[in-house]
Design a protein around this motif. Structure first.
Motif, short mmCIF file in Angstrom:
data_model
loop_
_atom_site.label_atom_id
_atom_site.label_comp_id
_atom_site.label_asym_id
_atom_site.label_seq_id
_atom_site.Cartn_x
_atom_site.Cartn_y
_atom_site.Cartn_z
N GLY A 3 0.79 -1.22 0.00
CA GLY A 3 0.00 0.00 0.00
C GLY A 3 0.83 1.27 0.00
N ARG A 59 -5.07 6.04 -0.78
CA ARG A 59 -5.53 4.77 -0.23
C ARG A 59 -7.05 4.63 -0.23
N ASP A 63 -7.72 2.96 -3.11
CA ASP A 63 -7.00 1.68 -3.16
C ASP A 63 -5.81 1.72 -4.12
N THR A 79 -5.50 3.26 7.46
CA THR A 79 -6.42 2.88 6.39
C THR A 79 -6.68 1.39 6.35
#
Length: 296
Positions: A101, A255, A258, A294
């Protein structure tokens, strides 16, 4: 992770101090973080963006004096090896971001480097090289480069000009270096002395619209801390809190869609190198903490 520099090598000592500061903060806050050592950026990847003649000059430490003057330091064999690894660090950070991420390179963000020369302390343009390679390898189709260094990302804008698969966004000091600006996909020039509220308002106005309009697959973030009020070269007036809000906003916006986000260090200048290093370290830690939120 950047190795300890040779004595007297320009301001590259900052990168080692950043890692020391980051480790100290991690210990103090008991924050989980892993370090990774990059491989050097392959030569043919660099030559896909930069002039092969210039790449040869860097690799052999034979950069002409006029180009060294534009860079701001001589390219020794040590620095030649170093920039190959720091550029490789952005590639590694991007792949770690795809997996986890978010990931940060503790160096690079070399956004002034042009096709056939370096400039403004930047030898090779890691952001442009990585964006080009991600697309060439079909890892990603559309890359967003967010450049929030106080200086315009002229090299990145120039190298990525005319491409519809890379969007370059630069928010920078209008009257700061470079004197001659390039054309990013979107430039937001700021007046001297801009403080937290106006800065963040501009960012919140423009960045979500870029995400929604361009719809990137990945974000490369030049996270320079030189907009700070105490920066020697900055001319803007962001506080520690303002920089943290900036960095958390970038990660949060990526984030929530995504998207993987990889950051590179960028600029930060001052007579107290430890203070500058801590500013960079806190920036990376804030982004990692926002990433953690997140997924919780």
């Amino acid at each position: 992770m950047a190795p300890q520099p040779e004595r007297g090598s320009f301001k590259f000592d900052k990168y080692y101090l950043v890692m020391e500061a980051l480790r100290d903060l991690i210990r103090q806050e008991e924050f989980p973080m892993m370090e990774h050592a990059p491989e050097p950026m392959p030569r043919n990847w660099l030559e896909a963006v930069h002039s092969p003649e210039y790449v040869e000059q860097v690799f052999t430490a034979t950069v002409p004096r006029d180009k060294e003057r534009r860079l701001g330091f001589p390219v020794t064999p040590h620095i030649s090896q170093r920039v190959q690894h720091t550029n490789g660090g952005t590639w590694l950070a991007t792949h770690l971001a795809i997996e986890h991420g978010f990931a940060a390179n503790s160096a690079a963000g070399s956004h002034h480097a042009l096709h056939d020369t370096g400039a403004g302390y930047c030898v090779f343009n890691d952001l442009a090289v990585v964006a080009n390679r991600l697309i060439a390898e079909h890892v990603m189709q559309r890359i967003l480069i967010v450049d929030l260094d106080v200086h315009q990302g002229d090299g990145t804008a120039s190298l990525m000009a005319g491409r519809d698969d890379v969007f370059t966004f630069s928010m920078h000091g209008e009257k700061n270096f470079p004197a001659r600006k390039a054309n990013s996909s979107l430039d937001i020039p700021l007046a001297d002395g801009v403080e937290d509220a106006e800065y963040l308002a501009q960012l919140e106005k423009h960045l979500p619209a870029i995400f929604d309009g361009f719809q990137p697959d990945c974000v490369l973030y030049q996270a320079g801390v030189d907009p700070h009020v105490n920066d020697k070269l900055g001319r803007l007036s962001l506080t520690d809190a303002g920089l943290e809000k900036r960095d958390r906003f970038i990660v949060r916006e990526a984030r929530r869609r995504d998207l993987p986000i990889a950051s590179a260090l960028g600029g930060g200048y001052g007579d107290d190198q430890k203070a500058v290093a801590e500013r960079h370290a806190r920036s990376m830690l804030a982004m990692a903490d926002e990433m953690r939120k997140t997924v919780e």
